[in-house]
Write a protein that holds these residues in place. Sequence first.
Motif, PDB file in Angstrom:
ATOM      1  N   ASN A 150      43.294  47.209  39.011  1.00 48.47           N
ATOM      2  CA  ASN A 150      42.959  46.223  40.031  1.00 48.47           C
ATOM      3  C   ASN A 150      42.738  44.850  39.412  1.00 48.47           C
ATOM      4  N   THR A 151      43.191  43.846  40.142  1.00 48.89           N
ATOM      5  CA  THR A 151      43.038  42.464  39.679  1.00 48.89           C
ATOM      6  C   THR A 151      42.992  41.547  40.893  1.00 48.89           C
ATOM      7  N   THR A 152      42.450  40.365  40.694  1.00 53.74           N
ATOM      8  CA  THR A 152      42.366  39.355  41.747  1.00 53.74           C
ATOM      9  C   THR A 152      43.250  38.186  41.375  1.00 53.74           C
ATOM     10  N   LEU A 153      44.056  37.768  42.330  1.00 53.03           N
ATOM     11  CA  LEU A 153      45.021  36.704  42.092  1.00 53.03           C
ATOM     12  C   LEU A 153      44.754  35.519  43.013  1.00 53.03           C
ATOM     13  N   SER A 154      45.146  34.337  42.557  1.00 48.34           N
ATOM     14  CA  SER A 154      45.127  33.126  43.366  1.00 48.34           C
ATOM     15  C   SER A 154      46.564  32.640  43.485  1.00 48.34           C
ATOM     16  N   ALA A 155      47.012  32.415  44.721  1.00 45.09           N
ATOM     17  CA  ALA A 155      48.420  32.080  44.948  1.00 45.09           C
ATOM     18  C   ALA A 155      48.535  31.197  46.188  1.00 45.09           C
ATOM     19  N   MET A 156      49.770  30.802  46.478  1.00 43.27           N
ATOM     20  CA  MET A 156      50.074  30.044  47.691  1.00 43.27           C
ATOM     21  C   MET A 156      51.068  30.847  48.512  1.00 43.27           C
ATOM     22  N   LEU A 157      50.835  30.934  49.792  1.00 43.78           N
ATOM     23  CA  LEU A 157      51.742  31.666  50.661  1.00 43.78           C
ATOM     24  C   LEU A 157      53.023  30.873  50.872  1.00 43.78           C
ATOM     25  N   GLN A 199      53.197  32.945  45.886  1.00 44.45           N
ATOM     26  CA  GLN A 199      53.663  32.262  44.675  1.00 44.45           C
ATOM     27  C   GLN A 199      52.457  32.005  43.790  1.00 44.45           C
ATOM     28  N   LEU A 200      52.434  32.653  42.612  1.00 46.18           N
ATOM     29  CA  LEU A 200      51.271  32.575  41.741  1.00 46.18           C
ATOM     30  C   LEU A 200      51.051  31.155  41.239  1.00 46.18           C
ATOM     31  N   LEU A 201      49.760  30.798  41.156  1.00 48.16           N
ATOM     32  CA  LEU A 201      49.381  29.542  40.529  1.00 48.16           C
ATOM     33  C   LEU A 201      49.183  29.770  39.043  1.00 48.16           C
ATOM     34  N   SER A 202      48.941  28.721  38.314  1.00 49.74           N
ATOM     35  CA  SER A 202      48.821  28.835  36.859  1.00 49.74           C
ATOM     36  C   SER A 202      47.557  29.600  36.475  1.00 49.74           C
ATOM     37  N   ASP A 203      47.588  30.180  35.276  1.00 49.34           N
ATOM     38  CA  ASP A 203      46.440  30.889  34.682  1.00 49.34           C
ATOM     39  C   ASP A 203      46.009  32.090  35.514  1.00 49.34           C
ATOM     40  N   GLN A 204      46.975  32.761  36.132  1.00 51.64           N
ATOM     41  CA  GLN A 204      46.673  33.960  36.901  1.00 51.64           C
ATOM     42  C   GLN A 204      47.183  35.190  36.161  1.00 51.64           C
TER      43      GLN A 204
END
Length: 310
Positions: A150-157, A199-204
Amino acid sequence: MTTSNSQTSQPLWKSFLNPGWAIAAILAIAFSWFAITWLSPWQLNKDHDIKERNQRIEAAFEADPVDVSTILASGYTPSKEWTRVTMTGHYNPDSEILLRLRPVDGTPAFQSLVAFTLDSGDTILVNRGWVPAAEGGTRVPPLDPVPTGNTTLSAMLRTSDPATGTAPLEDQGFTMVQAIDTAHIAELTSQDLVSPYAQLLSDQPGVLNPIPLPMLDRGNHLSYGLQWIAFGIMAPAGLAYFIYSEIRERRRYRDEQREMESLTSTSGDSAAGPPDESAPSTTPAPAAPARARYGQSRKNPWAEKGPKGF
């Protein structure tokens, strides 16, 4: 001469009833319609879309990220594109698909697309970013594996690309596609994917080289759209100007011919003396000389000389 009289007495509007003027009018009207109806709206709509996209991106970074499950539960629409989201779940490494023929900053690249199962049970496609193509833009370089667990991601739809109908390519041990069409990729990976992708943001976790965000400028589409409107107006206006110039020149030509005919008639009467009404008229009136309607033609000075200029 009867020819001169017929030319000067002919109504002006009849002089435009010929193929040349008809073709010019058709081309001017067709170009004006195409420029104002198609070309100008095409550029103005692109400017409108870019302006809306820039506003959504700016609003996304001014607001805090939201949980992706909240947006999916309320129903995703294209107006929510570029929203920053957080999502918790795990990657499905066996579902990796590569996007090909999509350069990044002018560099031939491959983009990694992997399914990500959320804790809520939904599965969303994640664009991990890009890697430069090796060996002249045809070989896939080594890709870092996605993290496990499991992991948590920050992205843009992002909104899914429209379907292209192009069959996938099996090459170098990867399945490759030419568009991020989530419905098509769902069939290829046997994953039940939701309609948008992330779409993943940087440092993810799992990101490669993050996809750069678009430049927040509107470009020249607005000025191009206004230029096409101007061109559409100028085409019939230019035709109207040429018609006006032609009418003015023909009227001047007609008036000059009438004046020259009058002078010729007066000069002939004075030189012959008083007319003898009992004698039948056998000599026709002298014809008025006609000038070139658009100015005198140039003469070749060498044509009037003998051989070698003598």
